[in-house]
Write a protein that holds these residues in place. Structure first.
Motif, PDB file in Angstrom:
ATOM      1  N   SER A  62      13.294  28.367  77.757  1.00 16.81           N
ATOM      2  CA  SER A  62      12.282  27.113  77.035  1.00 16.81           C
ATOM      3  C   SER A  62      13.281  26.161  77.739  1.00 16.81           C
ATOM      4  CB  SER A  62      12.870  28.203  75.921  1.00 16.81           C
ATOM      5  OG  SER A  62      12.251  29.055  75.297  1.00 16.81           O
ATOM      6  N   PHE A  63      12.189  25.053  77.212  1.00 18.57           N
ATOM      7  CA  PHE A  63      12.751  23.822  77.273  1.00 18.57           C
ATOM      8  C   PHE A  63      11.867  22.979  76.055  1.00 18.57           C
ATOM      9  CE2 PHE A  63      10.534  24.830  81.708  1.00 18.57           C
ATOM     10  CZ  PHE A  63      11.141  24.370  82.365  1.00 18.57           C
ATOM     11  N   GLN A  64      13.534  22.550  75.678  1.00 18.06           N
ATOM     12  CA  GLN A  64      13.645  21.312  74.842  1.00 18.06           C
ATOM     13  C   GLN A  64      12.313  19.996  74.296  1.00 18.06           C
ATOM     14  OE1 GLN A  64      17.066  20.580  73.981  1.00 18.06           O
ATOM     15  NE2 GLN A  64      18.045  22.654  72.578  1.00 18.06           N
ATOM     16  N   SER A  65      11.342  20.476  73.066  1.00 17.89           N
ATOM     17  CA  SER A  65      10.840  18.971  73.184  1.00 17.89           C
ATOM     18  C   SER A  65      10.714  18.315  71.848  1.00 17.89           C
ATOM     19  CB  SER A  65       9.081  19.465  73.634  1.00 17.89           C
ATOM     20  OG  SER A  65       9.121  19.866  72.968  1.00 17.89           O
ATOM     21  N   TYR A  66      10.345  17.641  71.852  1.00 16.63           N
ATOM     22  CA  TYR A  66       9.159  16.277  70.699  1.00 16.63           C
ATOM     23  C   TYR A  66       8.967  16.955  69.692  1.00 16.63           C
ATOM     24  CZ  TYR A  66      11.691  12.063  72.643  1.00 16.63           C
ATOM     25  OH  TYR A  66      12.531  11.672  72.928  1.00 16.63           O
ATOM     26  N   ASN A  67       8.181  18.232  70.198  1.00 20.09           N
ATOM     27  CA  ASN A  67       7.100  19.235  69.510  1.00 20.09           C
ATOM     28  C   ASN A  67       8.368  20.395  69.596  1.00 20.09           C
ATOM     29  OD1 ASN A  67       4.888  17.167  69.309  1.00 20.09           O
ATOM     30  ND2 ASN A  67       4.146  17.761  71.654  1.00 20.09           N
ATOM     31  N   LEU A 102      10.691  24.137  70.565  1.00 22.12           N
ATOM     32  CA  LEU A 102      10.085  24.471  72.319  1.00 22.12           C
ATOM     33  C   LEU A 102       9.223  25.367  72.300  1.00 22.12           C
ATOM     34  CD1 LEU A 102      13.957  25.530  72.224  1.00 22.12           C
ATOM     35  CD2 LEU A 102      13.487  27.385  72.002  1.00 22.12           C
ATOM     36  N   ILE A 103       9.399  25.043  74.382  1.00 18.02           N
ATOM     37  CA  ILE A 103       8.109  25.071  74.591  1.00 18.02           C
ATOM     38  C   ILE A 103       8.742  26.678  75.242  1.00 18.02           C
ATOM     39  CG2 ILE A 103       6.603  24.839  76.630  1.00 18.02           C
ATOM     40  CD1 ILE A 103       7.269  21.491  75.685  1.00 18.02           C
ATOM     41  N   THR A 140      17.931  19.898  78.838  1.00 17.50           N
ATOM     42  CA  THR A 140      16.511  20.468  78.041  1.00 17.50           C
ATOM     43  C   THR A 140      16.459  21.584  77.957  1.00 17.50           C
ATOM     44  OG1 THR A 140      15.624  19.662  79.842  1.00 17.50           O
ATOM     45  CG2 THR A 140      15.171  18.069  77.732  1.00 17.50           C
ATOM     46  N   THR A 141      16.638  22.311  79.690  1.00 18.65           N
ATOM     47  CA  THR A 141      16.742  23.958  79.321  1.00 18.65           C
ATOM     48  C   THR A 141      17.838  24.839  78.388  1.00 18.65           C
ATOM     49  OG1 THR A 141      15.731  23.368  81.981  1.00 18.65           O
ATOM     50  CG2 THR A 141      16.676  25.964  81.560  1.00 18.65           C
ATOM     51  N   ASP A 148      -1.837  26.873  75.108  1.00 21.59           N
ATOM     52  CA  ASP A 148      -0.507  25.990  75.382  1.00 21.59           C
ATOM     53  C   ASP A 148       0.593  26.700  74.822  1.00 21.59           C
ATOM     54  OD1 ASP A 148       1.460  24.407  74.426  1.00 21.59           O
ATOM     55  OD2 ASP A 148       0.556  22.959  73.246  1.00 21.59           O
ATOM     56  N   SER A 198       3.369  26.458  73.603  1.00 21.91           N
ATOM     57  CA  SER A 198       4.335  25.581  72.764  1.00 21.91           C
ATOM     58  C   SER A 198       3.723  26.136  71.069  1.00 21.91           C
ATOM     59  CB  SER A 198       4.628  24.743  72.821  1.00 21.91           C
ATOM     60  OG  SER A 198       3.709  23.827  72.349  1.00 21.91           O
TER      61      SER A 198
END
Length: 345
Positions: free
Chosen positions: A14-19, A21-22, A63-64, A280, A282
């Motif tokens: 997963s990737f941490q983002s402003y929206n 966890l993706i 971010t990973t 999507d 996310s």
């Protein structure tokens, strides 16, 4: 003694983002055997490249998030390796060929020096020996007048020749595993065929295992013996080349096949695209991620993920159509049915 050289088990990335966890990769499992070519195929955004970069540990650390799974190479889990330990593996035992050679080559450095750099980093040999080895590698990948061309800069090579140089660099330390991430996408059809033939010939000579990442089923036919079909971060079907092209079971695989031109097909006959767009990742919910695009969708598809069904010792699929309670569905005519069957044997 196992013939598996690389084993990925239940990998979640997963990737941490402003929206939030993706979830780019979810529960991915596959094995790569010694000396074989395995293709991971799917649309852009399906998680193919993220899976490949996870093996090489080339994803951004900040971010990973890898919160589950293992990546076992020669009996050791690479996810437990330190940065220093991974540097010894990366390029030396597992190498990667990227899509765009110009992003992998230093435009200010001569080709020969760039190939020699990898050799000197991973092998305890003199510069003179590294020069000879670099020349041999460039000859192996089909660079004419190799010794003279070592003095050239990347911009003096065509796109196809630059990709050959990248392959030579990847082979500099005689890796056991070569990961090729869309290695021919930026090339025209004729050069693409030459690069694929080159990789097959190198594999015959060196016994290197190849993991090829692609969206192009033509590349799959020409290179792979086994295929894993990926969608929305998951592997939805795995089988031999013949099983995937002639006896596939997942509607997404059927969609990919229908979008592939048939041999001898009238050019006025349009290809059949897969309706809609990939989800999507996310905002994924419970259920099959292909449900919104699937022409055979059932109520259960929206609410529950299907279990993996074993079709044969080499063929598995995750689809509710394999449940004994599901209605019978007539498989559509597929482009793969007209692929030269000799290529799949």
């Amino acid at each position: 003694m196992t013939d598996t050289i690389l084993s990925v088990e239940n990998l979640d990335v997963s990737f941490q983002s402003y929206n939030g966890l993706i979830k780019a990769v979810r529960g991915v499992t596959f094995d790569l055997k010694k000396g074989e070519t395995l293709a991971i195929v799917g649309e852009s955004g399906s998680g193919k490249s993220v899976t490949a970069k996870s093996i090489m540990q080339l994803l951004p650390k900040k971010t990973t998030v890898i919160n589950n799974g293992s990546i076992v190479y020669e009996g050791n889990d690479l996810l437990t390796y330190s940065k220093k330990e991974m540097e010894k593996i990366r390029g030396s035992e597992i190498s990667m060929v990227f899509q765009d050679p110009m992003t992998s080559l230093n435009p200010t450095m001569k080709i020969g020096k760039q190939v020699m750099e990898g050799i000197l980093k991973h092998k305890k040999i003199s510069k003179k020996e590294a020069f000879v080895r670099a020349k041999e590698l460039l000859e192996l990948v089909g660079i004419p007048n190799a010794e003279e061309r070592m003095k050239s800069y990347p911009h003096e090579f065509s796109g196809g020749m630059r990709q050959r140089v990248i392959i030579a660099m990847a082979l500099a330390s005689d890796p056991s595993v070569l990961i090729a991430d869309e290695p021919t996408t930026a090339l025209d059809v004729t050069i693409q065929a030459q690069i694929l033939d080159l990789m097959k010939n190198i594999q015959k000579k060196t016994g290197t295992s190849i993991l090829i990442i692609t969206h192009d089923l033509g590349v799959v036919v020409n290179m792979a013996k086994r295929v894993a079909v990926m969608y929305a971060g998951q592997i939805v079907e795995t089988g031999t080349l013949e099983e995937i092209f002639y006896d596939s079971k997942h509607p997404y695989t059927w969609g990919l096949m229908q979008s592939m031109p048939k041999l001898h097909q009238d050019r006025s006959v349009p290809l059949i695209p897969i309706a809609g767009s990939p989800p999507d990742v996310s905002k994924l919910h419970d259920g099959c991620p292909f449900a919104a695009r699937c022409p055979y969708v059932m109520k259960v598809c929206h609410n529950h993920m299907p279990d993996q069904s074993t079709i044969s010792g080499t063929h598995s699929v995750s689809c509710w159509l394999q449940d004994e309670r599901a209605p019978h569905v007539e498989k559509p005519e597929l482009g793969g049915n007209n692929v030269d069957k000799s290529k799949t044997s």
